[in-house]
Design an enzyme around this catalytic site. Structure first.
Site, PDB file in Angstrom:
ATOM      1  N   HIS A   1      11.922   0.698   8.558  1.00 32.33           N
ATOM      2  CA  HIS A   1      10.515   0.739   8.126  1.00 32.33           C
ATOM      3  C   HIS A   1       9.864   1.951   8.787  1.00 32.33           C
ATOM      4  O   HIS A   1       9.805   2.032  10.012  1.00 32.33           O
ATOM      5  CB  HIS A   1       9.833  -0.558   8.592  1.00 32.33           C
ATOM      6  CG  HIS A   1       8.412  -0.701   8.157  1.00 32.33           C
ATOM      7  ND1 HIS A   1       8.063  -1.287   6.969  1.00 32.33           N
ATOM      8  CD2 HIS A   1       7.245  -0.341   8.743  1.00 32.33           C
ATOM      9  CE1 HIS A   1       6.736  -1.288   6.843  1.00 32.33           C
ATOM     10  NE2 HIS A   1       6.224  -0.724   7.913  1.00 32.33           N
TER      11      HIS A   1
ATOM     12  N   ASP B   1       9.511  -6.168  -1.795  1.00 29.61           N
ATOM     13  CA  ASP B   1       8.768  -6.301  -0.544  1.00 29.61           C
ATOM     14  C   ASP B   1       8.048  -7.656  -0.484  1.00 29.61           C
ATOM     15  O   ASP B   1       6.965  -7.780   0.080  1.00 29.61           O
ATOM     16  CB  ASP B   1       7.770  -5.163  -0.357  1.00 29.61           C
ATOM     17  CG  ASP B   1       7.568  -4.834   1.122  1.00 29.61           C
ATOM     18  OD1 ASP B   1       8.310  -5.373   1.955  1.00 29.61           O
ATOM     19  OD2 ASP B   1       6.668  -4.034   1.432  1.00 29.61           O
TER      20      ASP B   1
END
Lengths: 317, 433
Positions: free
Chosen positions: B188, B314
């Site tokens: 991330h 996501d």
């Protein structure tokens, strides 16, 4: 002077959540109405009965002395039953309790809620959950509409008009709801708005707010009619946004010398509470060009005007 | 609702196989959990006895989707989502493989945890589930996990989920060590210090709302650091969720010299932009935040060119308690596993991307990246297949979604097209009637 006989000014919306969305006429209407209350407030008999039987709750999630007392006096002078609820943010489990509190209070049938909250958009959120009118008394870094209105009233009474004036807002623009509401209002009424601040205290995209941006007080204040100082929070002057209060005062604090860059008849404003010696020097704050005390007086009148205008929309009004 | 595993013939379909760039009218035969054949005119005559014959006239048949990044709250946050509920949502959305994230409680950072998830999925889920394991112990960003043993247990990649590892040395070592196991590191890319108090894309819109901004540099700086470390270490690196046009420049340069670098974008960042936040809609509060329209358009273009490899959901279920709050105080995240395909079809209908490119980024590429079966309609492959009606118009009602949480940014959205059947390993796991 008999206020009741004048044509009644009414706001189209149920809430006053921000300056954004108010038309020029609505702003002017509120200011005109506030003028009448200024006169009333200077008389011995200050009491009106517009809000008789109405309940106003001041719900402050963030500490405030002047705004809260100003709303309290305004409500009482219009005859409302006013209750103050100060909820220190530390004792609250933040937002969920915000809505819980809103729902609880709503069940008590208030007519007007005056709300201050530390989070942007919180008052908006709360307004969707209640049946009464809501006035935003400051939400995070978003808006503080009655402050902008009282500033406009103060300017108008001293300069006769707002259109065409150069108003320079100095200081922590990034974190200031006062700055946002003022920029919108002053632009709506035709002033030229400038902001002056170190770059760390300017929000990204500020140049698209319809303002001229300066990083230097001398240039920014040049030819200004109004100098509006903003408070700088202590936690932001210890190296996080500016290195120290000394350095900040040196470059951005308003003293006699810097005020000299503005027009000779320029007037100085500050929404309070002031950090003397940080953003403003006492000689200026208490000097002949200062409107700071008058702002407080106008605050009560403007809040009476807002309460009055919204009350015309209330049930059975 | 798992039906028995009798053979299925999908007839009269438009068949799209992004693994071979094939788009043709024909039939597809499924038996024993595998794709047997796909061609024009298999016909009812040439199929085994007892075959279920499904007329797919005016519909498309494509490989089931593989969602590279979905948060499932099992273990530790079953009230938000379980493997069972996530798999129901996945099946309804045409997703036949969920790649779940390790930021559970406790995190998936030891081999028994991988085993737990795989066994729970086997017993409760109606689609395939493959966990990613934590890259660092306890997701603390300090010490690497047992990459070899976790991979052997079934972890398909290594990531700290929605957390970025700030210590460059840790990432460098992990990439270097992971190379020996040919393990994929998924990261991330948001520098938490630059994110700071930020809650939405930095810029005029955030400033007007009085919200603190997340600068694009928070992503670009981290991505730039990572691709340089990946070049140094030589391991396989995947940027989990990129959002900025400028990140694409970083990616383009890195990919020119390093074939081991890949990246994903979330469905939200190709279909929404910062303006969707509107007046403090917390369902549009995401991390990384929704960016501006130019960024969104650049992401879609990068999918077409293949610069960005995959689209993931996501998926991040958040309940009312974490979303019905002032914007700055609300948790980021949106559910998306059930809507990723239909949301993506908006782009197809708008002419922004071809159906083939979209399907490739949601099935073939994820399969290749993780070395999973699926993502193809080749004969002999696992029969993970979806049937989609591209044209049916409908309005999304979040109450109808199968996730335990309803935090979708697409509530009341007008959509065109929906999944009508999802087949997982030869069994029908979902059917729209």
């Amino acid at each position: 002077m008999n206020i009741a006989q004048k044509p009644t000014f009414v706001l189209r919306q149920r809430h006053l959540l921000g300056i954004e969305g108010l038309s020029r006429d609505e702003i002017t209407g509120l200011l005109d109405r506030a003028e009448e209350f200024v006169e009333l407030n200077r008389q011995i008999e200050k009491k009106q009965s517009t809000l008789r039987g109405r309940t106003q709750i001041n719900l402050f999630f963030e500490a405030s002395t002047r705004t809260q007392s100003s709303f309290e006096i305004a409500g009482k002078r219009l005859g409302a039953d006013v209750m103050n609820m100060s909820v220190g943010s530390s004792s609250m489990r933040k937002g969920e309790t915000l809505l819980d509190t809103a729902i609880t209070l709503n069940a008590m049938h208030p007519d007007i809620l005056v709300v201050r909250h530390h989070a942007s958009g919180a008052v908006d959120l709360l307004a969707r959950k209640v049946d009464c009118s809501v006035i935003n008394a400051g939400d995070g870094a978003h808006e503080h509409p009655t402050q902008a209105l009282l500033d406009a009233l103060t300017i108008r009474r001293n300069k006769g008009t707002i259109e065409g004036l150069t108003v320079t807002i100095c200081g922590d623009i990034a974190h200031s709801r006062v700055a946002r509401s003022n920029i919108i209002l002053l632009n709506t009424l035709g002033a030229r708005v400038r902001v002056v601040a170190p770059s760390t205290l300017l929000p990204s995209g500020i140049e698209r707010f319809g303002v001229d941006v300066f990083r230097d007080m001398r240039e920014g204040l040049h030819n200004s009619d109004i100098v509006m100082m903003l408070r700088l929070q202590r936690e932001r002057m210890n190296g996080s946004f500016v290195p120290s209060s000394q350095e900040y005062f040196h470059y951005f604090g308003l003293d006699e010398r810097k005020l000299g860059y503005a027009k000779p008849d320029a007037l100085v404003m500050h929404p309070g509470p002031m950090n003397r010696g940080v953003e403003i020097d006492s000689s200026v704050a208490d000097g002949a060009q200062s409107l700071i005390r008058e702002q407080v007086e106008m605050g009560v009148a403007v809040r009476m005007a807002a309460l009055d205008a919204l009350s015309r929309n209330l049930r059975n009004a | 609702m798992l039906s028995d595993r009798r053979p299925i013939l999908l007839t009269n379909a438009r068949i799209l196989d992004p693994s071979r760039d094939l788009d043709f009218a024909g039939d597809l035969l499924i038996a024993d959990g595998l794709i047997r054949d796909s061609k024009r005119g298999i016909g009812a005559a040439g199929v085994p006895e007892g075959t279920e014959i499904v007329d797919c006239r005016d519909k498309i048949v494509a490989p089931g989707l593989i969602d590279l990044r979905a948060f499932v709250g099992e273990p530790g946050a079953e009230y938000r989502e379980t493997l069972a509920s996530a798999s129901q949502a996945a099946a309804a959305g045409g997703v036949t493989t969920i790649v779940c994230q390790p930021d559970t409680n406790p995190p998936i950072d030891e081999p028994p945890m991988v085993d737990f998830v795989l066994r729970r999925a086997r017993d409760t889920a109606i689609v395939h589930v493959h966990p990613m394991a934590a890259l660092t112990k306890g997701l603390r960003g300090e010490e690497m996990t047992e990459i070899g043993l976790l991979k052997a247990a079934g972890a398909v990649a290594f990531t700290d989920g929605a957390k970025s590892v700030t210590n460059a040395q840790v990432i460098r070592r992990a990439l270097t060590y992971a190379r020996d196991f040919d393990a994929l590191i998924v990261h991330h890319t948001e520098d938490p210090n630059l994110v700071g108090e930020g809650v939405m894309n930095e810029g005029e819109f955030a400033a007007r709302l009085g919200l603190s901004g997340v600068p694009k540099a928070a992503e670009i700086v981290m991505l730039e650091r990572d691709v340089r470390l990946a070049a140094l270490a030589g391991g396989r690196y995947h940027a989990a969720s990129i959002t900025c046009a400028e990140s694409l420049e970083v990616l383009r340069r890195a990919k020119e010299t390093n074939p081991n670098i890949t990246a994903s974008v979330s469905i939200n960042h190709i279909t929404l932009n910062e303006v969707d936040v509107g007046s403090y809609r917390t369902f549009c509060k995401l991390a990384p935040p929704l960016r501006d329209e130019a960024d969104r358009a650049a992401m879609v273009e990068a999918l077409t060119s293949g610069l960005v490899d995959a689209v993931m959901s996501d998926h991040d279920p958040q309940d009312v308690e974490t979303k019905r709050l002032p914007f700055a105080e609300a948790s980021p995240g949106a559910i998306g596993i059930e809507t990723m395909l239909v949301a993506g079809l908006r782009l197809v209908h708008n002419g922004e991307i071809t159906l083939m490119s979209l399907l490739k980024a949601m099935s073939t590429r994820p399969a290749e990246l993780l070395g999973l079966p699926g993502g193809t309609l080749r004969a002999g492959s696992v029969a993970d297949v979806i049937v989609v009606d591209l044209d049916v118009p409908w309005v999304l009602d979040r109450a109808q979604l199968k996730s335990k949480c309803k935090n979708t940014p697409f509530d009341e959205a007008r959509l065109q097209g929906r999944v009508v059947r999802t087949i997982v390993a030869g069994r029908t796991a979902y059917e729209y009637v």
